[in-house]
Design an enzyme around this catalytic site. Structure first.
Site, PDB file in Angstrom:
ATOM      1  N   ASN A   1       0.837  -1.204   0.000  1.00 34.89           N
ATOM      2  CA  ASN A   1       0.000   0.000   0.000  1.00 34.89           C
ATOM      3  C   ASN A   1       0.872   1.254   0.000  1.00 34.89           C
ATOM      4  OD1 ASN A   1       0.566  -0.938   2.683  1.00 34.89           O
ATOM      5  ND2 ASN A   1      -1.041   0.336   3.538  1.00 34.89           N
ATOM      6  N   ILE A   2       0.384   2.248  -0.736  1.00 36.10           N
ATOM      7  CA  ILE A   2       1.100   3.522  -0.884  1.00 36.10           C
ATOM      8  C   ILE A   2       0.131   4.635  -0.496  1.00 36.10           C
ATOM      9  CG2 ILE A   2       2.306   5.068  -2.466  1.00 36.10           C
ATOM     10  CD1 ILE A   2       2.950   2.577  -4.199  1.00 36.10           C
TER      11      ILE A   2
ATOM     12  N   CYS B   1      -4.301   0.795  -2.386  1.00 40.89           N
ATOM     13  CA  CYS B   1      -4.079  -0.462  -1.667  1.00 40.89           C
ATOM     14  C   CYS B   1      -3.043  -1.335  -2.369  1.00 40.89           C
ATOM     15  CB  CYS B   1      -5.376  -1.257  -1.598  1.00 40.89           C
ATOM     16  SG  CYS B   1      -6.681  -0.496  -0.643  1.00 40.89           S
TER      17      CYS B   1
ATOM     18  N   GLU C   1      -3.205  -4.449  -3.165  1.00 42.99           N
ATOM     19  CA  GLU C   1      -3.734  -5.336  -4.209  1.00 42.99           C
ATOM     20  C   GLU C   1      -3.796  -4.622  -5.556  1.00 42.99           C
ATOM     21  OE1 GLU C   1      -4.920  -4.693  -1.185  1.00 42.99           O
ATOM     22  OE2 GLU C   1      -6.334  -6.221  -0.507  1.00 42.99           O
TER      23      GLU C   1
ATOM     24  N   CYS D   1     -10.277  -4.901   0.399  1.00 40.19           N
ATOM     25  CA  CYS D   1     -11.359  -3.932   0.573  1.00 40.19           C
ATOM     26  C   CYS D   1     -12.309  -3.997  -0.628  1.00 40.19           C
ATOM     27  CB  CYS D   1     -10.801  -2.517   0.739  1.00 40.19           C
ATOM     28  SG  CYS D   1     -10.302  -1.746  -0.799  1.00 40.19           S
TER      29      CYS D   1
ATOM     30  N   CYS E   1     -10.902  -2.804  -4.052  1.00 39.68           N
ATOM     31  CA  CYS E   1      -9.992  -3.791  -4.659  1.00 39.68           C
ATOM     32  C   CYS E   1     -10.766  -4.983  -5.202  1.00 39.68           C
ATOM     33  CB  CYS E   1      -8.949  -4.245  -3.645  1.00 39.68           C
ATOM     34  SG  CYS E   1      -7.740  -2.945  -3.295  1.00 39.68           S
TER      35      CYS E   1
HETATM   36  N1  THU Z   1      -5.299  -1.417   2.564  1.00 39.67           N
HETATM   37  C1  THU Z   1      -4.786  -2.220   1.591  1.00 39.67           C
HETATM   38  O1  THU Z   1      -3.668  -1.998   1.119  1.00 39.67           O
HETATM   39  N2  THU Z   1      -5.532  -3.265   1.152  1.00 39.67           N
HETATM   40  C2  THU Z   1      -6.765  -3.579   1.642  1.00 39.67           C
HETATM   41  O2  THU Z   1      -7.437  -4.429   1.085  1.00 39.67           O
HETATM   42  C3  THU Z   1      -7.267  -2.905   2.847  1.00 39.67           C
HETATM   43  C4  THU Z   1      -6.630  -1.596   3.150  1.00 39.67           C
HETATM   44  C5  THU Z   1      -4.511  -0.279   3.023  1.00 39.67           C
HETATM   45  C6  THU Z   1      -5.042   1.074   2.607  1.00 39.67           C
HETATM   46  C7  THU Z   1      -4.456   1.969   3.655  1.00 39.67           C
HETATM   47  O3  THU Z   1      -3.144   2.328   3.262  1.00 39.67           O
HETATM   48  C8  THU Z   1      -4.342   1.077   4.894  1.00 39.67           C
HETATM   49  O4  THU Z   1      -4.470  -0.256   4.434  1.00 39.67           O
HETATM   50  C9  THU Z   1      -5.426   1.338   5.955  1.00 39.67           C
HETATM   51  O5  THU Z   1      -6.696   1.301   5.404  1.00 39.67           O
END
Ligand code: THU
Length: 131
Positions: A42-43, A53, A55, A86, A89
């Site tokens: 995640n960035i 995210c 994914e 989420c 995604c």
């Molecule tokens: N996040 C993801 O990278 N993937 C997910 O499926 C759920 C949430 C990240 C987004 C954000 O940077 C952090 O988790 C908190 O929500």
């Protein structure tokens, strides 16, 4: 890669996640039908809503390299619960990897797996456009 190797890669990638604001680190690996792997984490943005995210980073990397057929998406996050993708995604994965299995891990490698189609029933997709 074996499952143990996948878990080790996810743990290594996750450590580099740019989770500057939430401090919640997520990693993802997408596997193509022909056995190639693309990785992401995640960035986050200082304008929080622009965060992307893990994914979507992983699948966008694969798509931008020309990949179109995906068999599996592996996800890991901080914490002791296997991390489900989420809703945003799930939608993007449904658009580009509808037949994928989603394999979710906690940070210690506790696992849950489910077909993407079971995680996003009655999905919107391009078959609903222009009807
Ligand atoms: N996040 C993801 O990278 N993937 C997910 O499926 C759920 C949430 C990240 C987004 C954000 O940077 C952090 O988790 C908190 O929500």
């Amino acid at each position: 890669m074996t499952e143990v190797e996948i878990i080790q890669r996810l743990q290594a990638i996750k450590a580099n996640a740019l989770a500057l604001y939430s401090n919640f680190h997520v990693s993802a690996i997408v596997e193509t039908d022909d056995g190639k792997f693309y990785e992401g984490f995640n960035i986050e943005s200082s304008s929080y809503g622009l965060t992307i995210c893990a994914e979507r980073v992983a699948i966008f990397k694969a798509l931008s390299e020309g990949e179109r057929e995906f068999s599996r998406v592996y996800v890991m996050s901080d914490g002791d619960m296997p991390c489900p993708p989420c809703g945003a995604c799930r939608q993007v994965l449904m658009d580009y990897a509808p037949n994928a299995e989603i394999v979710m891990f906690s940070e210690d490698g506790e696992k849950k797996a489910a077909p993407l189609k079971s995680l996003l029933p009655y999905a919107f997709d391009d078959s609903k456009l222009r009807k």
